[in-house]
Motif scaffolding. Structure first.
Motif, short mmCIF file in Angstrom:
data_model
loop_
_atom_site.label_atom_id
_atom_site.label_comp_id
_atom_site.label_asym_id
_atom_site.label_seq_id
_atom_site.Cartn_x
_atom_site.Cartn_y
_atom_site.Cartn_z
N VAL A 1 0.88 -1.18 0.00
CA VAL A 1 0.00 0.00 0.00
C VAL A 1 0.91 1.22 0.00
CG1 VAL A 1 -1.82 1.25 1.20
CG2 VAL A 1 -1.76 -1.26 1.29
N SER A 2 0.79 2.04 -1.05
CA SER A 2 1.72 3.14 -1.20
C SER A 2 0.98 4.44 -1.51
CB SER A 2 2.74 2.81 -2.31
OG SER A 2 3.79 3.75 -2.33
N GLY A 3 1.74 5.51 -1.60
CA GLY A 3 1.16 6.83 -1.86
C GLY A 3 1.93 7.89 -1.10
N VAL B 1 -4.50 7.91 -3.35
CA VAL B 1 -4.42 9.28 -3.85
C VAL B 1 -5.30 10.18 -3.00
CG1 VAL B 1 -4.91 10.78 -5.82
CG2 VAL B 1 -4.00 8.50 -6.20
N ASP B 2 -4.80 11.36 -2.69
CA ASP B 2 -5.57 12.43 -2.05
C ASP B 2 -5.71 13.53 -3.09
OD1 ASP B 2 -6.54 14.57 -0.63
OD2 ASP B 2 -4.98 14.55 0.91
N CYS C 1 1.16 11.61 -5.36
CA CYS C 1 1.15 10.21 -5.78
C CYS C 1 2.08 9.95 -6.95
CB CYS C 1 -0.26 9.75 -6.11
SG CYS C 1 -0.89 10.34 -7.70
N PHE C 2 2.66 11.00 -7.56
CA PHE C 2 3.50 10.81 -8.74
C PHE C 2 4.68 9.86 -8.49
CE2 PHE C 2 2.18 15.13 -10.70
CZ PHE C 2 0.96 14.59 -11.07
N TYR D 1 7.18 4.79 -9.75
CA TYR D 1 7.94 3.65 -9.26
C TYR D 1 7.28 2.33 -9.66
CZ TYR D 1 10.28 0.48 -6.04
OH TYR D 1 10.99 -0.58 -5.51
N PHE D 2 5.97 2.22 -9.42
CA PHE D 2 5.32 0.93 -9.66
C PHE D 2 5.09 0.67 -11.14
CE2 PHE D 2 4.42 1.73 -5.17
CZ PHE D 2 4.96 0.55 -4.66
N GLU D 3 4.96 1.71 -11.93
CA GLU D 3 4.91 1.51 -13.38
C GLU D 3 6.26 0.99 -13.88
OE1 GLU D 3 1.56 4.52 -15.18
OE2 GLU D 3 3.67 5.09 -15.27
#
Length: 202
Positions: A17-19, A109-110, A117-118, A123-125
């Motif tokens: 879980v990231s962001g 995302v907020d 969130c960029f 990173y995950f892309e």
């Protein structure tokens, strides 16, 4: 009769879980975890002033400095182990270790601070990971249509964009269910090439 138990241990899988900072990762994991969640919250001090941006979340007093951890058994055959990343850029060096072995990611995302969130999206892309984008609906925040958020972030149709309330167990469970569907889809090749268009500028 063998006397052996017929109970089969659920398959354990790792989810990240990231962001960005203050997007609700600790809350998200705490809302769904069936065990006492591990968090590494620490008070925000003057030392971080000018380092971590709190624009839009000025009332935030604590932050994750290492990771969050929780577990949820989705059904008798599947248990998700949830690892939350720290939101500050200065702790991004931890991400490689945290994501090792993960099968999928929730990027929170907020919309008040959508640019936060960029780094996670990039990173995950780059990792080629299966992920979903979960828009955490904060009270009082301006609301945008999912299509607007998708367009603003350059998210392809192959990546689910879901509204959620990180405080609500049912809402978090829906996000995790969508992620598992995405993981299966990507692994079957359905999501190949359907990610965000890298050429889109921000």
């Amino acid at each position: 009769m063998s006397g052996r138990s017929e109970r089969i241990a659920p398959l354990a899988v790792k989810i990240v879980v990231s962001g960005g900072l203050g997007v609700g990762k600790t809350t998200f994991i705490g809302a769904i975890s069936e065990i006492e969640p591990l968090d590494t919250e620490a008070a925000i001090t003057q030392v971080s002033v000018g380092v971590d941006s709190l624009d839009g979340v000025e009332g935030k007093t604590t932050t994750t400095v290492a990771l969050d951890f929780g577990r949820i058994t989705l059904d008798p055959t599947l248990a998700l182990y949830l690892f939350g990343t720290p939101g500050q850029d200065r702790f991004s060096f931890l991400w490689d270790d945290l994501v090792e072995g993960a099968i999928g990611t929730v990027v929170l995302v907020d919309t008040r601070r959508i640019e936060e969130c960029f780094p996670a999206l990039d990173y995950f892309e780059a990792q080629g990971a299966a992920f979903v984008l979960a828009v955490n609906r904060f009270e009082g925040a301006e609301r945008f249509e999912v299509a607007e958020i998708r367009e603003a972030l350059g998210i392809g149709d192959g990546v689910p964009v879901i509204e959620c309330d990180a405080r609500a167990r049912g809402s978090v469970r829906d996000v995790l269910g969508a992620l598992m569907d995405q993981v299966i889809g990507v692994r079957m090749g359905a999501g190949r090439g359907a990610g965000r268009t890298p050429a889109l500028s921000r």
